[in-house]
Design a protein around this motif. Structure first.
Motif, mmCIF file in Angstrom:
data_model
loop_
_atom_site.group_PDB
_atom_site.id
_atom_site.type_symbol
_atom_site.label_atom_id
_atom_site.label_comp_id
_atom_site.label_asym_id
_atom_site.label_seq_id
_atom_site.Cartn_x
_atom_site.Cartn_y
_atom_site.Cartn_z
ATOM 1 N N VAL A 158 -5.501 4.446 -5.020
ATOM 2 C CA VAL A 158 -4.993 3.272 -4.309
ATOM 3 C C VAL A 158 -6.102 2.581 -3.530
ATOM 4 O O VAL A 158 -6.191 1.336 -3.509
ATOM 5 C CB VAL A 158 -3.822 3.656 -3.374
ATOM 6 N N CYS A 183 1.538 6.332 -7.047
ATOM 7 C CA CYS A 183 0.413 7.129 -7.552
ATOM 8 C C CYS A 183 0.627 8.619 -7.313
ATOM 9 O O CYS A 183 0.275 9.445 -8.168
ATOM 10 C CB CYS A 183 -0.886 6.660 -6.921
ATOM 11 N N LEU A 227 2.353 1.674 -3.522
ATOM 12 C CA LEU A 227 1.370 2.156 -4.493
ATOM 13 C C LEU A 227 0.991 3.611 -4.235
ATOM 14 O O LEU A 227 0.773 4.381 -5.186
ATOM 15 C CB LEU A 227 0.132 1.270 -4.476
ATOM 16 N N GLN A 234 0.828 -1.210 0.000
ATOM 17 C CA GLN A 234 0.000 0.000 0.000
ATOM 18 C C GLN A 234 0.861 1.258 0.000
ATOM 19 O O GLN A 234 0.578 2.211 -0.732
ATOM 20 C CB GLN A 234 -0.935 0.016 1.213
ATOM 21 N N LEU A 282 -5.119 1.127 -12.539
ATOM 22 C CA LEU A 282 -4.530 2.013 -11.533
ATOM 23 C C LEU A 282 -4.143 3.350 -12.150
ATOM 24 O O LEU A 282 -4.404 4.415 -11.565
ATOM 25 C CB LEU A 282 -3.300 1.342 -10.911
ATOM 26 N N LEU A 314 3.175 -5.410 -10.357
ATOM 27 C CA LEU A 314 1.894 -5.951 -9.909
ATOM 28 C C LEU A 314 1.818 -7.462 -10.121
ATOM 29 O O LEU A 314 1.257 -8.189 -9.293
ATOM 30 C CB LEU A 314 0.744 -5.258 -10.649
#
Length: 220
Positions: A203, A100, A96, A93, A170, A149
């Motif tokens: 996310v 992002c 990501l 998490q 995403l 991923l």
């Protein structure tokens, strides 16, 4: 005296060539952003550089090739940054969210918004323009993200799915807020809080969809 064919002389020639190409790409980048693709000419770039058009053509034999080199230069720099953020040893998490945030920051930058607008406005007249941009920028970025991923799926951190589709999802979530508003002229001003919100939103939805115990949506 150093012979012209010696390794040292060849290295110096290669260094000068790279420096010259970098200068060309810097000037061409500004032309494409300021004048658009159709409004940019090889002659104008050569004049700004202070050299002959023949010298420019020796490095980049067409405007298509030059545009591709400009896009690839920017895309390579970002992919290098992205690769640093994709730490497989860190909490997924957190990774990501960092990715992002970086992606939203990149696609909302003035230069990238300008390039997107050029491609959208002139892609119909110059189909090669859209193809070059797609292959060198979003597609390659998507491939780098998909590899990360896919490995996360193999480790059980995400549910099994097509990694390219997951990467596309995403990236699309990242670009659905501030980036879309800027591109369409709906917003002008934004700040880091907007970027952080877009990243967190992307996310959150992504992890809900690709959590190990989630199930893919079925068509009705």
């Amino acid at each position: 005296m150093t012979e012209s064919g010696s390794p040292l002389a060849c290295t110096r020639r290669e260094t000068r060539k790279r420096e010259r190409q970098e200068r060309i790409l810097q000037v061409a980048h500004r032309y494409f952003l300021d004048q658009g693709y159709a409004g940019t000419t090889m002659s104008a770039i050569a004049q700004t550089l202070g050299g002959s058009k023949g010298t420019l053509w020796k490095h980049f034999p067409s405007k298509d090739v030059l545009f591709a080199a400009v896009i690839d230069r920017v895309a390579q720099a970002y992919r290098a940054r992205l690769s640093q953020l994709l730490d497989e040893q860190a909490d997924i998490q957190t990774v990501l969210e960092n990715v992002c945030t970086s992606l939203v920051s990149k696609v909302t930058s003035p230069d990238v918004i300008a390039v997107h607008r050029v491609v959208i406005s002139e892609g119909g007249r110059f189909p090669e323009l859209a193809r070059i941009f797609s292959e060198l920028a979003p597609r390659n970025t998507r491939a780098v993200l998909a590899a990360f991923l896919e490995n996360a799926m193999k480790r059980g951190l995400l549910r099994k799915a097509d990694p390219l589709d997951a990467a596309r999802a995403l990236m699309s979530l990242c670009m659905a807020g501030t980036h879309h508003g800027l591109l369409m002229g709906q917003i002008i001003d934004f700040d880091q809080d907007d970027i952080d919100r877009d990243a967190a939103f992307a996310v959150d939805l992504f992890l809900r969809a690709y959590a190990p115990d989630s199930r893919p949506a079925t068509s009705i």
